[in-house]
Design a protein around this motif. Sequence first.
Motif, PDB file in Angstrom:
ATOM      1  N   ARG A  31      -0.243   7.531  22.391  1.00  0.00           N
ATOM      2  CA  ARG A  31      -0.801   7.840  21.268  1.00  0.00           C
ATOM      3  C   ARG A  31      -2.080   8.364  21.170  1.00  0.00           C
ATOM      4  NH1 ARG A  31       4.052   8.681  20.466  1.00  0.00           N
ATOM      5  NH2 ARG A  31       5.147   6.900  19.570  1.00  0.00           N
ATOM      6  N   ASP A  32      -2.424   9.219  22.065  1.00  0.00           N
ATOM      7  CA  ASP A  32      -4.001   9.593  22.306  1.00  0.00           C
ATOM      8  C   ASP A  32      -4.075  11.253  21.972  1.00  0.00           C
ATOM      9  OD1 ASP A  32      -2.697  11.270  24.472  1.00  0.00           O
ATOM     10  OD2 ASP A  32      -4.147  10.536  25.861  1.00  0.00           O
ATOM     11  N   GLY A  33      -2.852  11.654  21.240  1.00  0.00           N
ATOM     12  CA  GLY A  33      -2.938  13.091  20.634  1.00  0.00           C
ATOM     13  C   GLY A  33      -2.545  14.125  21.797  1.00  0.00           C
ATOM     14  N   SER A  34      -2.104  13.699  23.200  1.00  0.00           N
ATOM     15  CA  SER A  34      -1.884  14.716  23.925  1.00  0.00           C
ATOM     16  C   SER A  34      -0.678  14.236  24.770  1.00  0.00           C
ATOM     17  CB  SER A  34      -3.021  15.025  24.850  1.00  0.00           C
ATOM     18  OG  SER A  34      -3.550  14.013  25.810  1.00  0.00           O
ATOM     19  N   VAL A  35       0.025  15.095  25.555  1.00  0.00           N
ATOM     20  CA  VAL A  35       1.209  14.692  26.211  1.00  0.00           C
ATOM     21  C   VAL A  35       0.869  15.091  27.610  1.00  0.00           C
ATOM     22  CG1 VAL A  35       3.620  14.926  26.586  1.00  0.00           C
ATOM     23  CG2 VAL A  35       2.867  15.065  24.339  1.00  0.00           C
ATOM     24  N   THR A  36       0.850  14.163  28.618  1.00  0.00           N
ATOM     25  CA  THR A  36       0.443  14.283  29.841  1.00  0.00           C
ATOM     26  C   THR A  36       1.896  14.878  30.716  1.00  0.00           C
ATOM     27  OG1 THR A  36       0.634  12.130  30.440  1.00  0.00           O
ATOM     28  CG2 THR A  36      -1.758  12.780  29.769  1.00  0.00           C
ATOM     29  N   ALA A  37       1.398  15.339  31.904  1.00  0.00           N
ATOM     30  CA  ALA A  37       2.592  15.484  32.835  1.00  0.00           C
ATOM     31  C   ALA A  37       3.472  14.106  33.132  1.00  0.00           C
ATOM     32  CB  ALA A  37       2.177  16.008  34.001  1.00  0.00           C
ATOM     33  N   ASP A  38       2.775  13.311  33.226  1.00  0.00           N
ATOM     34  CA  ASP A  38       3.622  11.731  33.566  1.00  0.00           C
ATOM     35  C   ASP A  38       4.552  11.625  32.287  1.00  0.00           C
ATOM     36  OD1 ASP A  38       2.435  11.428  35.899  1.00  0.00           O
ATOM     37  OD2 ASP A  38       1.018  10.251  35.393  1.00  0.00           O
ATOM     38  N   GLU A  39       3.656  11.710  31.048  1.00  0.00           N
ATOM     39  CA  GLU A  39       4.674  11.404  29.842  1.00  0.00           C
ATOM     40  C   GLU A  39       5.871  12.488  29.635  1.00  0.00           C
ATOM     41  OE1 GLU A  39       1.146   9.650  26.936  1.00  0.00           O
ATOM     42  OE2 GLU A  39       1.430  11.548  27.166  1.00  0.00           O
ATOM     43  N   ARG A  40       5.658  13.820  30.043  1.00  0.00           N
ATOM     44  CA  ARG A  40       6.503  14.805  29.940  1.00  0.00           C
ATOM     45  C   ARG A  40       7.747  14.202  31.118  1.00  0.00           C
ATOM     46  NH1 ARG A  40       2.140  18.795  29.872  1.00  0.00           N
ATOM     47  NH2 ARG A  40       2.821  19.049  31.963  1.00  0.00           N
ATOM     48  N   ARG A  41       7.396  14.006  32.237  1.00  0.00           N
ATOM     49  CA  ARG A  41       8.392  13.569  33.159  1.00  0.00           C
ATOM     50  C   ARG A  41       9.075  12.111  32.448  1.00  0.00           C
ATOM     51  NH1 ARG A  41       4.701  15.623  36.887  1.00  0.00           N
ATOM     52  NH2 ARG A  41       3.184  13.783  36.938  1.00  0.00           N
ATOM     53  N   ALA A  42       8.493  11.158  31.994  1.00  0.00           N
ATOM     54  CA  ALA A  42       9.391  10.079  31.703  1.00  0.00           C
ATOM     55  C   ALA A  42      10.302  10.617  30.717  1.00  0.00           C
ATOM     56  CB  ALA A  42       8.185   9.194  30.854  1.00  0.00           C
ATOM     57  N   VAL A  43      10.135  11.408  29.629  1.00  0.00           N
ATOM     58  CA  VAL A  43      10.814  11.858  28.569  1.00  0.00           C
ATOM     59  C   VAL A  43      11.883  12.532  29.206  1.00  0.00           C
ATOM     60  CG1 VAL A  43      11.064  13.432  26.512  1.00  0.00           C
ATOM     61  CG2 VAL A  43       9.380  11.743  26.816  1.00  0.00           C
ATOM     62  N   ALA A  44      11.954  13.491  30.139  1.00  0.00           N
ATOM     63  CA  ALA A  44      12.852  14.214  30.893  1.00  0.00           C
ATOM     64  C   ALA A  44      13.713  13.275  31.776  1.00  0.00           C
ATOM     65  CB  ALA A  44      12.217  15.097  31.808  1.00  0.00           C
ATOM     66  N   GLU A  45      13.167  12.178  32.241  1.00  0.00           N
ATOM     67  CA  GLU A  45      13.840  11.291  32.792  1.00  0.00           C
ATOM     68  C   GLU A  45      14.827  10.567  31.706  1.00  0.00           C
ATOM     69  OE1 GLU A  45      16.100   9.401  35.641  1.00  0.00           O
ATOM     70  OE2 GLU A  45      14.537  10.799  36.039  1.00  0.00           O
TER      71      GLU A  45
END
Length: 175
Positions: A31-45
């Motif tokens: 909830r820091d207002g940005s989506v990191t590559a790790d967060e994108r990978r987690a959602v994709a998984e």
Amino acid sequence: MRADADGDQRLSQAEFVGRRVARLTAADANRDGSVTADERRAVAEVRRAGRADARFDRLDADDDGVISKAEFEARREHRAGVRAERGPRAGHRGAHRHAARAGRMAERGPIVIVEAEARATAAFSRLDADRDGFVTAAERHAARADRREHRRERMAGRRAARQAQQASPPAPASE
């Protein structure tokens, strides 16, 4: 038209922008207002796991938690019939595109949600050709056709430049 919340077959700016912002906000684990590559990978998984579960559920016709040989064969026959009805398909290019997109995303860094919202608002304005505050399927199709044409022109220009470069004789060496 998945973002069409009210089912009127057109997207309002709130629907168009809201869906994009909601997806990013859901992916923003810290909830820091940005989506990191790790967060994108987690959602994709999570999305991949959901699709795998759905595939299993489709195969497990009797819901016993096991895919029998009969269930497997029935699904294979069904898919063969669907393919026969559809006719020949163009080659699958998804894996290559996915790898290229993942590389670009890693280079770009985090997605700032406020900036993405501004880009989505600008994209909506470009798509809303008649400026009525809604994007219809026809407007989306027209925009897609315009993008394809622009891409074809760009590729043709690159191809012509490459051919010109290959056709020109090397400059004579100076003495």
